[in-house]
Design a protein around this motif. Sequence first.
Motif, PDB file in Angstrom:
ATOM      1  N   LYS A  13      -6.859  16.782  -5.169  1.00 18.42           N
ATOM      2  CA  LYS A  13      -6.965  18.095  -4.550  1.00 18.42           C
ATOM      3  C   LYS A  13      -5.566  18.592  -4.187  1.00 18.42           C
ATOM      4  O   LYS A  13      -4.655  17.773  -3.987  1.00 18.42           O
ATOM      5  N   PRO A  14      -5.381  19.888  -4.053  1.00 17.17           N
ATOM      6  CA  PRO A  14      -4.068  20.395  -3.652  1.00 17.17           C
ATOM      7  C   PRO A  14      -3.576  19.775  -2.346  1.00 17.17           C
ATOM      8  O   PRO A  14      -2.368  19.560  -2.175  1.00 17.17           O
ATOM      9  N   GLU A  15      -4.488  19.455  -1.454  1.00 16.89           N
ATOM     10  CA  GLU A  15      -4.085  18.846  -0.183  1.00 16.89           C
ATOM     11  C   GLU A  15      -3.615  17.405  -0.321  1.00 16.89           C
ATOM     12  O   GLU A  15      -3.139  16.810   0.656  1.00 16.89           O
ATOM     13  N   ASP A  16      -3.733  16.839  -1.520  1.00 13.85           N
ATOM     14  CA  ASP A  16      -3.161  15.514  -1.774  1.00 13.85           C
ATOM     15  C   ASP A  16      -1.675  15.593  -2.108  1.00 13.85           C
ATOM     16  O   ASP A  16      -1.009  14.567  -2.227  1.00 13.85           O
ATOM     17  N   THR A  17      -1.166  16.803  -2.251  1.00 17.83           N
ATOM     18  CA  THR A  17       0.254  16.979  -2.544  1.00 17.83           C
ATOM     19  C   THR A  17       1.089  16.418  -1.407  1.00 17.83           C
ATOM     20  O   THR A  17       0.911  16.798  -0.245  1.00 17.83           O
ATOM     21  N   ALA A  18       1.982  15.503  -1.754  1.00 16.96           N
ATOM     22  CA  ALA A  18       2.788  14.838  -0.731  1.00 16.96           C
ATOM     23  C   ALA A  18       3.786  13.904  -1.391  1.00 16.96           C
ATOM     24  O   ALA A  18       3.718  13.640  -2.597  1.00 16.96           O
ATOM     25  N   LEU A  19       4.673  13.410  -0.564  1.00 15.78           N
ATOM     26  CA  LEU A  19       5.555  12.317  -0.977  1.00 15.78           C
ATOM     27  C   LEU A  19       4.841  11.021  -0.617  1.00 15.78           C
ATOM     28  O   LEU A  19       4.461  10.825   0.548  1.00 15.78           O
ATOM     29  N   TYR A  20       4.624  10.176  -1.602  1.00 18.76           N
ATOM     30  CA  TYR A  20       3.886   8.936  -1.397  1.00 18.76           C
ATOM     31  C   TYR A  20       4.871   7.772  -1.285  1.00 18.76           C
ATOM     32  O   TYR A  20       5.671   7.543  -2.199  1.00 18.76           O
ATOM     33  N   TYR A  21       4.775   7.055  -0.185  1.00 21.29           N
ATOM     34  CA  TYR A  21       5.675   5.937   0.077  1.00 21.29           C
ATOM     35  C   TYR A  21       4.947   4.617  -0.134  1.00 21.29           C
ATOM     36  O   TYR A  21       3.915   4.364   0.503  1.00 21.29           O
ATOM     37  N   CYS A  22       5.516   3.784  -0.991  1.00 24.69           N
ATOM     38  CA  CYS A  22       5.013   2.430  -1.163  1.00 24.69           C
ATOM     39  C   CYS A  22       5.543   1.566  -0.021  1.00 24.69           C
ATOM     40  O   CYS A  22       6.710   1.699   0.369  1.00 24.69           O
ATOM     41  N   VAL A  23       4.689   0.680   0.493  1.00 23.84           N
ATOM     42  CA  VAL A  23       5.083  -0.165   1.621  1.00 23.84           C
ATOM     43  C   VAL A  23       4.670  -1.603   1.385  1.00 23.84           C
ATOM     44  O   VAL A  23       3.736  -1.882   0.629  1.00 23.84           O
ATOM     45  N   LEU A  24       5.357  -2.503   2.062  1.00 23.33           N
ATOM     46  CA  LEU A  24       5.017  -3.923   2.014  1.00 23.33           C
ATOM     47  C   LEU A  24       5.151  -4.508   3.406  1.00 23.33           C
ATOM     48  O   LEU A  24       6.139  -4.266   4.099  1.00 23.33           O
ATOM     49  N   GLY A  25       4.140  -5.276   3.786  1.00 23.65           N
ATOM     50  CA  GLY A  25       4.161  -5.972   5.057  1.00 23.65           C
ATOM     51  C   GLY A  25       3.733  -7.415   4.862  1.00 23.65           C
ATOM     52  O   GLY A  25       3.051  -7.733   3.883  1.00 23.65           O
ATOM     53  N   GLY A  74       0.818  -1.201   0.000  1.00 23.26           N
ATOM     54  CA  GLY A  74       0.000   0.000   0.000  1.00 23.26           C
ATOM     55  C   GLY A  74       0.847   1.245   0.000  1.00 23.26           C
ATOM     56  O   GLY A  74       2.035   1.203  -0.367  1.00 23.26           O
ATOM     57  N   TRP A  75       0.223   2.350   0.398  1.00 22.71           N
ATOM     58  CA  TRP A  75       0.902   3.627   0.425  1.00 22.71           C
ATOM     59  C   TRP A  75       0.587   4.421   1.691  1.00 22.71           C
ATOM     60  O   TRP A  75      -0.543   4.402   2.183  1.00 22.71           O
ATOM     61  N   PHE A  76       1.596   5.113   2.153  1.00 22.09           N
ATOM     62  CA  PHE A  76       1.461   6.192   3.116  1.00 22.09           C
ATOM     63  C   PHE A  76       1.951   7.456   2.416  1.00 22.09           C
ATOM     64  O   PHE A  76       2.661   7.383   1.423  1.00 22.09           O
ATOM     65  N   ARG A  77       1.579   8.599   2.935  1.00 18.56           N
ATOM     66  CA  ARG A  77       2.044   9.845   2.345  1.00 18.56           C
ATOM     67  C   ARG A  77       2.422  10.842   3.430  1.00 18.56           C
ATOM     68  O   ARG A  77       1.938  10.773   4.558  1.00 18.56           O
ATOM     69  N   GLN A  78       3.302  11.759   3.039  1.00 15.75           N
ATOM     70  CA  GLN A  78       3.720  12.802   3.976  1.00 15.75           C
ATOM     71  C   GLN A  78       3.847  14.119   3.239  1.00 15.75           C
ATOM     72  O   GLN A  78       4.643  14.243   2.295  1.00 15.75           O
ATOM     73  N   ALA A  79       3.069  15.080   3.665  1.00 20.10           N
ATOM     74  CA  ALA A  79       3.126  16.421   3.117  1.00 20.10           C
ATOM     75  C   ALA A  79       4.109  17.256   3.924  1.00 20.10           C
ATOM     76  O   ALA A  79       4.372  16.949   5.093  1.00 20.10           O
ATOM     77  N   PRO A  80       4.657  18.300   3.346  1.00 19.25           N
ATOM     78  CA  PRO A  80       5.615  19.142   4.070  1.00 19.25           C
ATOM     79  C   PRO A  80       5.026  19.680   5.372  1.00 19.25           C
ATOM     80  O   PRO A  80       3.918  20.209   5.383  1.00 19.25           O
ATOM     81  N   GLY A  81       5.747  19.475   6.449  1.00 19.81           N
ATOM     82  CA  GLY A  81       5.324  19.982   7.741  1.00 19.81           C
ATOM     83  C   GLY A  81       4.225  19.192   8.421  1.00 19.81           C
ATOM     84  O   GLY A  81       3.723  19.609   9.464  1.00 19.81           O
ATOM     85  N   LYS A  82       3.861  18.047   7.823  1.00 17.72           N
ATOM     86  CA  LYS A  82       2.786  17.242   8.402  1.00 17.72           C
ATOM     87  C   LYS A  82       3.287  15.843   8.746  1.00 17.72           C
ATOM     88  O   LYS A  82       4.317  15.393   8.247  1.00 17.72           O
ATOM     89  N   GLU A  83       2.518  15.159   9.553  1.00 15.54           N
ATOM     90  CA  GLU A  83       2.868  13.787   9.907  1.00 15.54           C
ATOM     91  C   GLU A  83       2.523  12.840   8.748  1.00 15.54           C
ATOM     92  O   GLU A  83       1.667  13.136   7.921  1.00 15.54           O
ATOM     93  N   ARG A  84       3.194  11.709   8.758  1.00 21.29           N
ATOM     94  CA  ARG A  84       2.911  10.708   7.748  1.00 21.29           C
ATOM     95  C   ARG A  84       1.499  10.157   7.942  1.00 21.29           C
ATOM     96  O   ARG A  84       1.054   9.948   9.073  1.00 21.29           O
TER      97      ARG A  84
END
Length: 124
Positions: free
Chosen positions: A85-97, A33-43
């Motif tokens: 939306k502009p608020e979707d702007t972020a670095l998106y991290y792919c993850v595997l568990g 899946g994915w997690f994301r982190q926007a500047p100045g915000k938590e993942r």
Amino acid sequence: QLQASGGGLVQAGGSLRLSCEASGRTSSDYTMGWFRQAPGKEREFVATIRFRDGITAYGATVKGRFTISRDNAKNTAYLQMNSLKPEDTALYYCVLGRRLIMSSMRSQSSYGNWGQGTLVTVSS
């Protein structure tokens, strides 16, 4: 190892699709899946899918706009992002568990493998 692709710049209301391929040894019971982190915000949790049965989970802010899917033969997960939306702007991290139960699918600590991050920028 996770190889992510598909980020970029899009206008608000547009769409993008992210892909993430798992290479190397993968068990039969894994979740991507994915997690994301926007500047100045938590993942933040975005979406995840369990490959053995297709069970999915979505974050509240993306539910109804994003769709996660998988191709078991290619060990690849996809994130279709619509109505961006502009608020979707972020670095998106792919993850595997591995061997995740449903109650743990939204937790960052459940995922032992993380990709480098794909930048998604949505302009207004």
